[in-house]
Design a protein around this motif. Structure first.
Motif, mmCIF file in Angstrom:
data_model
loop_
_atom_site.group_PDB
_atom_site.id
_atom_site.type_symbol
_atom_site.label_atom_id
_atom_site.label_comp_id
_atom_site.label_asym_id
_atom_site.label_seq_id
_atom_site.Cartn_x
_atom_site.Cartn_y
_atom_site.Cartn_z
ATOM 1 N N ARG A 85 -104.158 -47.236 -16.431
ATOM 2 C CA ARG A 85 -104.980 -46.513 -17.401
ATOM 3 C C ARG A 85 -104.540 -46.894 -18.820
ATOM 4 N NH1 ARG A 85 -104.236 -43.359 -12.986
ATOM 5 N NH2 ARG A 85 -106.015 -42.121 -12.271
ATOM 6 N N ARG A 121 -115.718 -28.725 -18.676
ATOM 7 C CA ARG A 121 -116.415 -29.877 -18.106
ATOM 8 C C ARG A 121 -117.844 -29.944 -18.647
ATOM 9 N NH1 ARG A 121 -116.611 -28.521 -12.976
ATOM 10 N NH2 ARG A 121 -114.419 -28.993 -12.657
ATOM 11 N N ARG A 142 -104.396 -37.220 -15.049
ATOM 12 C CA ARG A 142 -105.178 -37.753 -13.926
ATOM 13 C C ARG A 142 -106.189 -36.715 -13.433
ATOM 14 N NH1 ARG A 142 -99.795 -39.916 -11.562
ATOM 15 N NH2 ARG A 142 -99.722 -42.019 -12.424
ATOM 16 N N PHE A 143 -105.757 -35.461 -13.387
ATOM 17 C CA PHE A 143 -106.642 -34.378 -12.960
ATOM 18 C C PHE A 143 -107.836 -34.255 -13.907
ATOM 19 C CE2 PHE A 143 -107.869 -29.871 -13.245
ATOM 20 C CZ PHE A 143 -108.299 -29.662 -11.934
ATOM 21 N N TYR A 144 -107.576 -34.257 -15.228
ATOM 22 C CA TYR A 144 -108.659 -34.163 -16.198
ATOM 23 C C TYR A 144 -109.630 -35.332 -16.046
ATOM 24 C CZ TYR A 144 -107.065 -30.206 -19.072
ATOM 25 O OH TYR A 144 -106.739 -28.973 -19.553
ATOM 26 N N GLU A 145 -109.105 -36.508 -15.780
ATOM 27 C CA GLU A 145 -109.976 -37.662 -15.563
ATOM 28 C C GLU A 145 -110.842 -37.443 -14.320
ATOM 29 O OE1 GLU A 145 -109.780 -42.477 -14.717
ATOM 30 O OE2 GLU A 145 -107.905 -41.350 -14.928
ATOM 31 N N GLN A 146 -110.226 -37.006 -13.251
ATOM 32 C CA GLN A 146 -110.932 -36.758 -11.989
ATOM 33 C C GLN A 146 -112.006 -35.687 -12.155
ATOM 34 O OE1 GLN A 146 -108.264 -35.553 -8.861
ATOM 35 N NE2 GLN A 146 -109.906 -34.894 -7.524
ATOM 36 N N GLU A 147 -111.726 -34.679 -12.970
ATOM 37 C CA GLU A 147 -112.651 -33.563 -13.179
ATOM 38 C C GLU A 147 -113.753 -33.862 -14.200
ATOM 39 O OE1 GLU A 147 -112.844 -30.552 -11.558
ATOM 40 O OE2 GLU A 147 -111.455 -31.552 -10.192
ATOM 41 N N GLY A 148 -113.736 -35.041 -14.789
ATOM 42 C CA GLY A 148 -114.786 -35.416 -15.727
ATOM 43 C C GLY A 148 -114.666 -34.769 -17.085
ATOM 44 N N HIS A 156 -99.754 -35.953 -14.228
ATOM 45 C CA HIS A 156 -100.611 -35.368 -13.189
ATOM 46 C C HIS A 156 -101.825 -34.677 -13.814
ATOM 47 C CE1 HIS A 156 -101.773 -33.350 -9.490
ATOM 48 N NE2 HIS A 156 -101.802 -32.217 -10.174
#
Length: 153
Positions: free
Chosen positions: A45, A72, A25-31, A22
């Motif tokens: 992925r 970020r 995925r969050f780090y990916e979503q947050e750039g 999770h």
């Protein structure tokens, strides 16, 4: 960062970094990743060793209290490449100052806790000595028994 030939699944990266699936995925979503996370067959992925190395830096910065927006921004600067080193340096110096302040406050806390531990150790030592002095000595002149029959320890 040079691309690695290692292809890792999200589960393998989670295991290597200690982050949850999770969180990845969050780090990916947050750039937060410097490079976009690649997708393999079926859209799964696929990560490289460079991704794991970058995540290790991110984990350390987050553990030291760097806010997600600052992390970020740092990733954005790295992603942009050469030419913004002054801004990267300023961001890291600012964070270092925050961490140094935290260390100072924690050192004060540790000093107080150490003092209080010493106070209570002294109190308990005094109480133990008082109990030992009040205990009757056997007639043989040897040391007092450690416990009296019928009493709990």
């Amino acid at each position: 960062m040079a691309e690695d030939t290692v292809s890792l699944s999200i589960g393998q990266v989670a295991e290597r970094t200690g982050l949850s699936v999770h969180a990845l995925r969050f780090y990916e979503q947050e750039g937060v990743f410097v490079e976009p996370v690649r997708r393999g067959p079926g859209g799964r992925r696929v990560y490289s060793q460079d991704d794991v190395d970058w995540l290790t830096v991110c984990i350390i910065l987050r553990a030291s209290g760097m806010p997600l927006p600052a992390l970020r921004r740092y990733a954005d600067l790295v992603r942009e490449g050469a030419g913004n080193e002054e801004e990267r340096l300023a961001l890291l110096r600012e964070h270092r100052e925050r961490v140094t302040g935290q260390i100072g406050r924690l050192t004060q806390c540790l000093d107080l806790i150490g003092f209080k531990v010493g106070v209570y150790e002294d109190l308990l030592d005094e109480a133990q000595r008082a109990v030992e002095q009040d205990r009757p000595r056997p007639s043989g002149g040897g040391p007092a028994p450690a416990s009296t029959p019928g009493t709990s320890a």
